[in-house]
Design a protein around this motif. Structure first.
Motif, PDB file in Angstrom:
ATOM      1  N   VAL A 105       0.847  -1.195   0.000  1.00  0.00           N
ATOM      2  CA  VAL A 105       0.000   0.000   0.000  1.00  0.00           C
ATOM      3  C   VAL A 105       0.887   1.252   0.000  1.00  0.00           C
ATOM      4  O   VAL A 105       2.078   1.174   0.249  1.00  0.00           O
ATOM      5  N   GLY A 106       0.294   2.429  -0.284  1.00  0.00           N
ATOM      6  CA  GLY A 106       1.071   3.659  -0.410  1.00  0.00           C
ATOM      7  C   GLY A 106       1.201   4.027  -1.873  1.00  0.00           C
ATOM      8  O   GLY A 106       0.512   3.435  -2.709  1.00  0.00           O
ATOM      9  N   THR A 107       2.014   4.974  -2.219  1.00  0.00           N
ATOM     10  CA  THR A 107       3.049   5.611  -1.423  1.00  0.00           C
ATOM     11  C   THR A 107       2.441   6.578  -0.419  1.00  0.00           C
ATOM     12  O   THR A 107       1.587   7.406  -0.767  1.00  0.00           O
ATOM     13  N   ARG A 120      -4.349  13.543 -14.296  1.00  0.00           N
ATOM     14  CA  ARG A 120      -3.016  13.046 -13.954  1.00  0.00           C
ATOM     15  C   ARG A 120      -2.933  11.536 -14.151  1.00  0.00           C
ATOM     16  O   ARG A 120      -1.982  10.905 -13.707  1.00  0.00           O
ATOM     17  N   LEU A 121      -3.986  10.980 -14.756  1.00  0.00           N
ATOM     18  CA  LEU A 121      -4.000   9.540 -15.037  1.00  0.00           C
ATOM     19  C   LEU A 121      -4.753   9.316 -16.338  1.00  0.00           C
ATOM     20  O   LEU A 121      -5.863   9.835 -16.506  1.00  0.00           O
ATOM     21  N   ARG A 122      -4.128   8.627 -17.288  1.00  0.00           N
ATOM     22  CA  ARG A 122      -4.797   8.351 -18.565  1.00  0.00           C
ATOM     23  C   ARG A 122      -4.567   6.918 -19.014  1.00  0.00           C
ATOM     24  O   ARG A 122      -3.541   6.322 -18.704  1.00  0.00           O
ATOM     25  N   ALA A 129      -1.619   0.227 -21.851  1.00  0.00           N
ATOM     26  CA  ALA A 129      -0.752   1.020 -20.969  1.00  0.00           C
ATOM     27  C   ALA A 129      -1.548   2.037 -20.162  1.00  0.00           C
ATOM     28  O   ALA A 129      -2.693   2.354 -20.487  1.00  0.00           O
ATOM     29  N   LEU A 130      -0.930   2.533 -19.107  1.00  0.00           N
ATOM     30  CA  LEU A 130      -1.442   3.682 -18.359  1.00  0.00           C
ATOM     31  C   LEU A 130      -0.333   4.718 -18.313  1.00  0.00           C
ATOM     32  O   LEU A 130       0.858   4.374 -18.357  1.00  0.00           O
ATOM     33  N   TRP A 131      -0.730   5.965 -18.215  1.00  0.00           N
ATOM     34  CA  TRP A 131       0.222   7.057 -18.013  1.00  0.00           C
ATOM     35  C   TRP A 131      -0.240   7.793 -16.759  1.00  0.00           C
ATOM     36  O   TRP A 131      -1.441   7.989 -16.565  1.00  0.00           O
ATOM     37  N   ASN A 132       0.681   8.130 -15.852  1.00  0.00           N
ATOM     38  CA  ASN A 132       0.258   8.905 -14.681  1.00  0.00           C
ATOM     39  C   ASN A 132       1.333   9.876 -14.225  1.00  0.00           C
ATOM     40  O   ASN A 132       2.527   9.668 -14.429  1.00  0.00           O
ATOM     41  N   ARG A 133       0.841  10.973 -13.621  1.00  0.00           N
ATOM     42  CA  ARG A 133       1.724  11.917 -12.919  1.00  0.00           C
ATOM     43  C   ARG A 133       1.022  12.304 -11.618  1.00  0.00           C
ATOM     44  O   ARG A 133       0.823  13.482 -11.325  1.00  0.00           O
ATOM     45  N   VAL A 240      13.777  -1.630  -1.441  1.00  0.00           N
ATOM     46  CA  VAL A 240      13.918  -0.367  -2.167  1.00  0.00           C
ATOM     47  C   VAL A 240      13.224  -0.541  -3.507  1.00  0.00           C
ATOM     48  O   VAL A 240      13.404  -1.572  -4.164  1.00  0.00           O
ATOM     49  N   LYS A 241      12.425   0.439  -3.921  1.00  0.00           N
ATOM     50  CA  LYS A 241      11.786   0.350  -5.233  1.00  0.00           C
ATOM     51  C   LYS A 241      12.565   1.200  -6.229  1.00  0.00           C
ATOM     52  O   LYS A 241      12.766   2.396  -6.014  1.00  0.00           O
ATOM     53  N   VAL A 242      12.982   0.553  -7.315  1.00  0.00           N
ATOM     54  CA  VAL A 242      13.884   1.232  -8.246  1.00  0.00           C
ATOM     55  C   VAL A 242      13.204   1.533  -9.578  1.00  0.00           C
ATOM     56  O   VAL A 242      12.162   0.967  -9.907  1.00  0.00           O
ATOM     57  N   ALA A 266      11.348  -4.195  -8.401  1.00  0.00           N
ATOM     58  CA  ALA A 266      11.788  -3.726  -9.721  1.00  0.00           C
ATOM     59  C   ALA A 266      10.672  -3.974 -10.740  1.00  0.00           C
ATOM     60  O   ALA A 266      10.396  -5.126 -11.034  1.00  0.00           O
ATOM     61  N   THR A 267      10.003  -2.942 -11.233  1.00  0.00           N
ATOM     62  CA  THR A 267      10.383  -1.546 -11.185  1.00  0.00           C
ATOM     63  C   THR A 267       9.167  -0.622 -11.071  1.00  0.00           C
ATOM     64  O   THR A 267       8.042  -1.059 -11.215  1.00  0.00           O
ATOM     65  N   ASN A 268       9.476   0.652 -10.954  1.00  0.00           N
ATOM     66  CA  ASN A 268       8.460   1.707 -11.021  1.00  0.00           C
ATOM     67  C   ASN A 268       8.128   1.992 -12.491  1.00  0.00           C
ATOM     68  O   ASN A 268       8.594   1.261 -13.372  1.00  0.00           O
ATOM     69  N   SER A 287       3.175   2.795 -17.550  1.00  0.00           N
ATOM     70  CA  SER A 287       3.156   1.433 -16.992  1.00  0.00           C
ATOM     71  C   SER A 287       2.424   0.514 -17.962  1.00  0.00           C
ATOM     72  O   SER A 287       1.844   0.970 -18.940  1.00  0.00           O
ATOM     73  N   GLY A 288       2.438  -0.773 -17.670  1.00  0.00           N
ATOM     74  CA  GLY A 288       1.730  -1.746 -18.501  1.00  0.00           C
ATOM     75  C   GLY A 288       2.630  -2.401 -19.527  1.00  0.00           C
ATOM     76  O   GLY A 288       3.845  -2.458 -19.355  1.00  0.00           O
ATOM     77  N   ARG A 289       2.010  -2.881 -20.625  1.00  0.00           N
ATOM     78  CA  ARG A 289       2.735  -3.666 -21.635  1.00  0.00           C
ATOM     79  C   ARG A 289       4.045  -3.045 -22.116  1.00  0.00           C
ATOM     80  O   ARG A 289       5.064  -3.742 -22.172  1.00  0.00           O
ATOM     81  N   TYR A 338      -0.444  -3.843 -11.277  1.00  0.00           N
ATOM     82  CA  TYR A 338      -1.298  -2.664 -11.177  1.00  0.00           C
ATOM     83  C   TYR A 338      -2.067  -2.518 -12.490  1.00  0.00           C
ATOM     84  O   TYR A 338      -3.267  -2.786 -12.571  1.00  0.00           O
ATOM     85  N   THR A 339      -1.359  -2.138 -13.576  1.00  0.00           N
ATOM     86  CA  THR A 339      -2.030  -1.888 -14.857  1.00  0.00           C
ATOM     87  C   THR A 339      -2.767  -3.145 -15.343  1.00  0.00           C
ATOM     88  O   THR A 339      -3.861  -3.055 -15.903  1.00  0.00           O
ATOM     89  N   GLY A 340      -2.202  -4.302 -15.109  1.00  0.00           N
ATOM     90  CA  GLY A 340      -2.832  -5.564 -15.510  1.00  0.00           C
ATOM     91  C   GLY A 340      -4.213  -5.718 -14.885  1.00  0.00           C
ATOM     92  O   GLY A 340      -5.146  -6.232 -15.512  1.00  0.00           O
TER      93      GLY A 340
HETATM   94  C1  LIG Z   1      -1.854   5.388 -11.400  1.00  0.00           C
HETATM   95  C2  LIG Z   1      -0.615   4.811 -10.834  1.00  0.00           C
HETATM   96  C3  LIG Z   1      -0.159   5.224  -9.597  1.00  0.00           C
HETATM   97  C4  LIG Z   1       1.012   4.709  -9.057  1.00  0.00           C
HETATM   98  N1  LIG Z   1       1.415   5.122  -7.829  1.00  0.00           N
HETATM   99  C5  LIG Z   1       2.550   4.595  -7.298  1.00  0.00           C
HETATM  100  C6  LIG Z   1       2.975   4.996  -6.012  1.00  0.00           C
HETATM  101  O1  LIG Z   1       2.333   5.775  -5.321  1.00  0.00           O
HETATM  102  N2  LIG Z   1       4.138   4.457  -5.538  1.00  0.00           N
HETATM  103  C7  LIG Z   1       4.882   3.564  -6.259  1.00  0.00           C
HETATM  104  O2  LIG Z   1       5.923   3.104  -5.772  1.00  0.00           O
HETATM  105  N3  LIG Z   1       4.468   3.148  -7.472  1.00  0.00           N
HETATM  106  C8  LIG Z   1       3.343   3.642  -8.007  1.00  0.00           C
HETATM  107  N4  LIG Z   1       2.932   3.228  -9.243  1.00  0.00           N
HETATM  108  C9  LIG Z   1       3.768   2.269  -9.992  1.00  0.00           C
HETATM  109  C10 LIG Z   1       3.283   0.840  -9.838  1.00  0.00           C
HETATM  110  O3  LIG Z   1       3.368   0.408  -8.502  1.00  0.00           O
HETATM  111  C11 LIG Z   1       4.133  -0.100 -10.702  1.00  0.00           C
HETATM  112  O4  LIG Z   1       5.464  -0.069 -10.263  1.00  0.00           O
HETATM  113  C12 LIG Z   1       4.103   0.283 -12.176  1.00  0.00           C
HETATM  114  O5  LIG Z   1       2.840   0.750 -12.555  1.00  0.00           O
HETATM  115  C13 LIG Z   1       4.475  -0.905 -13.079  1.00  0.00           C
HETATM  116  O6  LIG Z   1       3.579  -1.987 -12.901  1.00  0.00           O
HETATM  117  P1  LIG Z   1       2.319  -2.261 -13.866  1.00  0.00           P
HETATM  118  O7  LIG Z   1       2.855  -2.253 -15.270  1.00  0.00           O
HETATM  119  O8  LIG Z   1       1.783  -3.579 -13.414  1.00  0.00           O
HETATM  120  O9  LIG Z   1       1.376  -1.160 -13.634  1.00  0.00           O
HETATM  121  C14 LIG Z   1       1.761   3.740  -9.796  1.00  0.00           C
HETATM  122  C15 LIG Z   1       1.295   3.307 -11.039  1.00  0.00           C
HETATM  123  C16 LIG Z   1       0.126   3.821 -11.569  1.00  0.00           C
HETATM  124  C17 LIG Z   1      -0.350   3.337 -12.917  1.00  0.00           C
END
Ligand SMILES: Cc1cc2nc3c(=O)[nH]c(=O)nc-3n(C[C@H](O)[C@H](O)[C@H](O)COP(=O)(O)O)c2cc1C
Length: 378
Positions: A105-107, A120-122, A129-133, A240-242, A266-268, A287-289, A338-340
């Protein structure tokens, strides 16, 4: 060890053909909030047990454990929920019902934070895929800690992913991590130090060897002090998340080992834009594919560099059992999604676990544990 794509289960096909097209008509962040609330409501009216019955896969071959210098963590299966999905730990009980083997859980930052302005999420469905900020929108570790004691203890390990607040200068970042560790220590099975989100300015600089080693040692020291003062058995494990965009996984692996952490997530998300068919905003993370191979490559290099001495959690583009298995062969003891989950739906953990059992058998492995890193030449 061939890579073949399987089709999803009946439940997953129903989600993709009926529910997903409806959900994808609405803004992603709105849907996300509704899904978390829906999960909580269904769990409150007693549907949690029913979900668990259909979605949990129990098999000795799927069990993974992590021995640390202060105890042992047991994961009933290797498929976990990635950070960012349940940022405020608001639906942990309900999410356990989806058959996950653990939750991250988190961040969380010590105090509440709004995150970046919307949108901030598309979604990018053509590329899965997903895109987020997002920018660490969360209610703060303080509030999460204050309501956790009222929760029933979950049957699966729960880890807290923690980060630096936007307004905290980079030089003072350690203070934020230490504060969150203090607040959440009694409830954490493990902590993940997030030093890789692309949406907090400068955060990725904390991956620099000297800085990261100092941070890890400070957190370890604080956990030792807290363990002495508290009556909990054992300390939480430390990860540590890299980022997938780092150029020196060897240095990262060495640093994490020297800092005394148990392993690496591994990985963000990536700041790269390859593998995408449409225009994606230049800031934020993908994120995603499109991320899958890139993050698996990072995982493999970390496994090789650490010669199996780090416990690795593989995350990035896991949509199927084959994707998860590929990460296990590349060195992951656990995987996260997550994206999956957004694209494949709520039966994903079950589908992956079932598929993993078939793939392990096909290749003559008796368990996930036995297959870890078997695709990597050291
Ligand atoms: C909308 C969204 C929010 C995320 N928020 C966090 C976050 O708060 N902290 C974090 O370490 N990773 C965050 N992630 C990254 C995911 O934990 C994961 O590392 C990344 O999406 C790759 O996995 P996926 O392809 O299965 O989504 C976020 C990803 C998405 C799509």
């Amino acid at each position: 060890m061939k890579r073949e794509e399987s089709t999803g289960s009946f439940g997953t096909e129903v989600y993709k053909k009926i529910f997903r097209p409806v959900l994808f008509r609405f803004p992603p962040e709105m849907v996300h909030g509704l899904v978390l609330e829906g999960l909580n409501v269904s769990s409150a009216v007693g549907l949690g047990g029913l979900f668990r019955k259909y979605l949990s896969v129990r098999d000795e071959a799927l069990q993974v454990s992590l021995a640390t210098d202060s105890g042992r963590l047991d994961f009933p299966n290797p498929v976990g929920l990635a950070a960012g999905f349940d940022k405020d730990a608001s639906a942990a009980g309900a999410l356990e019902g989806l058959g996950f083997g653990f939750l991250e859980v988190g961040t969380l930052t010590p105090r509440p934070q709004k995150g970046n302005p919307r949108p901030r999420l598309r979604r990018f469905p053509a590329d899965s895929a997903l895109w987020n900020r997002m920018g660490f929108n969360n209610i703060g570790a303080e509030r999460v800690a204050s309501r956790f004691p009222r929760r029933r203890r979950l049957g699966i390990p729960v880890g807290f992913n923690i980060g630096k607040a936007k307004n905290t200068p980079l030089e003072a970042a350690a203070g934020d991590y230490l504060k969150s560790v203090e607040l959440l220590f009694p409830w954490a099975d493990f902590f993940v130090l997030n030093v890789s989100s692309p949406n907090t300015a400068g955060l990725r600089e904390l991956q620099a060897a000297a800085v990261l080693e100092r941070l890890l040692k400070a957190v370890r020291r604080r956990m030792e002090e807290l363990a002495l003062k508290s009556n909990r058995a054992g300390r939480p494990a430390l990860f540590v998340k890299v980022s997938p965009d780092e150029s020196s996984p060897d240095t990262l692996a060495e640093t994490v080992l020297r800092g005394g952490a148990a392993g690496i997530v591994a990985t963000n998300t990536t700041v790269r834009r390859d593998g995408l068919s449409g225009p994606v905003p230049p800031d934020g993370g993908v994120s995603g594919r499109p991320l899958r191979e890139r993050s698996t490559d990072m995982l493999r290099r970390l496994y090789r560099a650490s010669r199996g001495r780090l416990f690795l959690i593989g995350v990035g583009g896991v949509f199927t059992a084959e994707d998860a298995y590929e990460k296990v062969l590349a060195g992951a003891s656990l995987v996260e999604v997550y994206t999956g989950l957004v694209y494949e739906g709520p039966a994903l953990a079950r589908d992956i676990n079932r598929g993993l059992l078939t793939l392990l058998k096909r290749d003559g492995f008796s368990s996930v544990r036995e297959a870890v890193g078997k695709g990597v030449k050291i």
